[in-house]
Design an enzyme around this catalytic site. Sequence first.
Site, PDB file in Angstrom:
ATOM      1  N   ARG A   1       9.630  -2.463  15.095  1.00 25.91           N
ATOM      2  CA  ARG A   1       9.560  -2.147  13.673  1.00 25.91           C
ATOM      3  C   ARG A   1      10.662  -1.163  13.316  1.00 25.91           C
ATOM      4  NH1 ARG A   1       5.811  -1.387   9.336  1.00 25.91           N
ATOM      5  NH2 ARG A   1       7.082  -0.566   7.629  1.00 25.91           N
TER       6      ARG A   1
ATOM      7  N   ARG B   1       9.829  -7.016   8.128  1.00 25.56           N
ATOM      8  CA  ARG B   1       9.517  -6.248   9.319  1.00 25.56           C
ATOM      9  C   ARG B   1       8.874  -7.116  10.381  1.00 25.56           C
ATOM     10  NH1 ARG B   1       6.000  -3.602   5.604  1.00 25.56           N
ATOM     11  NH2 ARG B   1       7.948  -3.532   4.454  1.00 25.56           N
TER      12      ARG B   1
ATOM     13  N   ASP C   1       3.611  -4.912  10.754  1.00 31.27           N
ATOM     14  CA  ASP C   1       2.903  -3.880   9.997  1.00 31.27           C
ATOM     15  C   ASP C   1       1.537  -3.687  10.631  1.00 31.27           C
ATOM     16  OD1 ASP C   1       4.140  -2.615   7.887  1.00 31.27           O
ATOM     17  OD2 ASP C   1       3.716  -4.198   6.446  1.00 31.27           O
TER      18      ASP C   1
ATOM     19  N   ASP D   1      -1.595  -1.446   9.426  1.00 29.39           N
ATOM     20  CA  ASP D   1      -2.076  -0.533   8.387  1.00 29.39           C
ATOM     21  C   ASP D   1      -3.585  -0.358   8.479  1.00 29.39           C
ATOM     22  OD1 ASP D   1       0.415  -0.095   7.115  1.00 29.39           O
ATOM     23  OD2 ASP D   1       0.232  -1.991   6.033  1.00 29.39           O
TER      24      ASP D   1
END
Length: 199
Positions: A112, A121, A124, A126
């Site tokens: 990343r 990217r 991710d 999250d």
Amino acid sequence: MTTSDPTAAPSAFDLEQRVDSVDTTLHSQRFAVIALGSNLGNRLDTLQGAVDALADTPGLKIKAVSAVYETEAVGGPAEQPAYYNAVVVLRTTLPPHDLLERGNAIEDAFGRVRTVHWGPRTLDVDILAYEGVVSEDPRLLLPHPRSHERAFVLAPWLDAQPDAEVPGHGPVAGLLAALGGPDAQGVRRREDIRLTLPE
């Protein structure tokens, strides 16, 4: 820390040592929900690798993994590749910020790069929610900002946790229905591919 886990190297903190003191305290386990996304490289392999790395994390137990959903990139530079998205529901003894650090370490392990805001990217990771916690800490906003407005988050979240709620916003099912259902905003469930939980 001695480990063969490639995702441990980018992280400066000793996760295993931190978890040892709390891993036996079962009453301290909390539910958390994590969103995964990738639009560079082998997207499916990257998401599977992230699931595997989470499953290998001391103090963390994956309870459910959603189907894979594909969607066009939201925001950021034009003409990005489409994303694969998924949601993981887990129980963990890690406090929210330690879980965030682990997520960042996994992102780093998969290459990343944080140079373009909302740019493409490889991965991710999250935190969408952590056991109903509401946080305005700029390092970790909970629930994740705009998660209640984005079908590419809500559709896999509903798939993995049908009774889920976004703290402060209501049930995921109702929020997704208000956007137009699981196919809203160009989201498409991929029936031909899937993620698996490690044995």
